[in-house]
Design an enzyme around this catalytic site. Structure first.
Site, PDB file in Angstrom:
ATOM      1  N   GLY A  45       0.833  -1.194   0.000  1.00 40.68           N
ATOM      2  CA  GLY A  45       0.000   0.000   0.000  1.00 40.68           C
ATOM      3  C   GLY A  45       0.867   1.243   0.000  1.00 40.68           C
ATOM      4  N   GLN A  50       2.857   9.827   1.615  1.00 38.75           N
ATOM      5  CA  GLN A  50       4.173   9.155   1.583  1.00 38.75           C
ATOM      6  C   GLN A  50       5.006   9.586   0.382  1.00 38.75           C
ATOM      7  OE1 GLN A  50       2.495   4.973   2.200  1.00 38.75           O
ATOM      8  NE2 GLN A  50       4.519   4.836   3.145  1.00 38.75           N
ATOM      9  N   CYS A  87       6.524  -0.904   6.258  1.00 38.78           N
ATOM     10  CA  CYS A  87       6.028   0.340   5.664  1.00 38.78           C
ATOM     11  C   CYS A  87       7.146   0.918   4.803  1.00 38.78           C
ATOM     12  CB  CYS A  87       5.659   1.314   6.778  1.00 38.78           C
ATOM     13  SG  CYS A  87       5.124   2.928   6.184  1.00 38.78           S
ATOM     14  N   LEU A  88       6.804   1.366   3.608  1.00 36.84           N
ATOM     15  CA  LEU A  88       7.826   1.922   2.714  1.00 36.84           C
ATOM     16  C   LEU A  88       8.486   3.166   3.317  1.00 36.84           C
ATOM     17  CD1 LEU A  88       5.973   1.490  -0.720  1.00 36.84           C
ATOM     18  CD2 LEU A  88       7.879   0.124   0.155  1.00 36.84           C
ATOM     19  N   HIS A 129      -3.789   0.487   7.679  1.00 40.57           N
ATOM     20  CA  HIS A 129      -2.458   1.097   7.685  1.00 40.57           C
ATOM     21  C   HIS A 129      -2.449   2.358   6.807  1.00 40.57           C
ATOM     22  CE1 HIS A 129       2.135   0.546   7.545  1.00 40.57           C
ATOM     23  NE2 HIS A 129       1.906   1.477   6.637  1.00 40.57           N
ATOM     24  N   GLU A 130      -3.063   2.264   5.622  1.00 37.78           N
ATOM     25  CA  GLU A 130      -3.059   3.422   4.707  1.00 37.78           C
ATOM     26  C   GLU A 130      -3.957   4.544   5.221  1.00 37.78           C
ATOM     27  OE1 GLU A 130      -0.669   3.398   2.714  1.00 37.78           O
ATOM     28  OE2 GLU A 130      -0.349   1.265   3.068  1.00 37.78           O
ATOM     29  N   HIS A 133      -2.111   6.464   7.698  1.00 36.72           N
ATOM     30  CA  HIS A 133      -1.207   7.433   7.042  1.00 36.72           C
ATOM     31  C   HIS A 133      -1.967   8.715   6.702  1.00 36.72           C
ATOM     32  CE1 HIS A 133       2.677   5.584   6.458  1.00 36.72           C
ATOM     33  NE2 HIS A 133       2.204   4.525   5.813  1.00 36.72           N
TER      34      HIS A 133
HETATM   35 CO    CO Z   1       3.044   2.706   5.430  1.00 40.96          CO
END
Ligand code: CO
Length: 161
Positions: A45, A50, A87-88, A129-130, A133
């Site tokens: 995701g 991000q 997470c990226l 999770h997204e 964010h």
């Molecule tokens: Co993330």
């Protein structure tokens, strides 16, 4: 175009994003670039903030197909599960995070159609999770207090050095 991913503690990750208005050419281009970036980085995701765009939208693929979520809101949560997630924006970090087991989410798709999705397990986890964010929260905000404070200190120290 593959976009640059902002890593913690970049401030764009800890501010709530703004709802998307019209889904115009600029938004569609951003969606395309986010999808390309998601697959290039092998993430599950990616939220717009991000990549430095404080807009309430995210792209998700848990391995079962792409979902574009515009202005998503989680309207129901049920149960609890704990699983390791990454997470990226936190390269190399895996954390055990408690999330709802089942959710219902309402959003607009990339054509502006209103959608409601009931889902569970991994996809529910990735969507939560997204949406976190987009609310300016990271995985760290889901940790117990002491662990959270310790990790924040560590990550800030690492970023400076
Ligand atoms: Co993330």
């Amino acid at each position: 175009m593959i976009l640059n991913i902002k890593t913690y503690p970049d401030k764009v990750l800890t501010k709530k994003t703004k709802p998307v208005g019209e889904i115009n050419a600029e938004i569609k281009k951003l969606i395309d670039d986010m999808v390309e970036t998601l697959y290039a980085k092998r993430g599950a995701g990616l939220a717009a903030n991000q990549v430095g765009e404080p807009k309430r939208m995210a792209v998700v693929d848990d391995g079962q197909g792409l979902l574009v979520l515009i202005n998503p809101e989680i309207t129901k949560k049920k149960g609890e599960t704990v699983m390791a997630e990454g997470c990226l924006s936190f390269p190399g970090l895996q954390l055990e995070i408690k999330r709802p087991e089942k959710i219902e989410v309402e959003y607009l798709d990339k054509n502006g159609q209103r959608k409601k999705l009931k889902t569970q397990d991994l996809l529910a986890r990735v969507i939560c999770h997204e949406v976190d964010h987009l609310d300016g929260k990271t995985m760290l905000d889901r940790l117990p207090l002491l662990k959270r404070l310790r990790l924040k200190r560590e990550l800030k120290r690492k970023k400076r050095s």
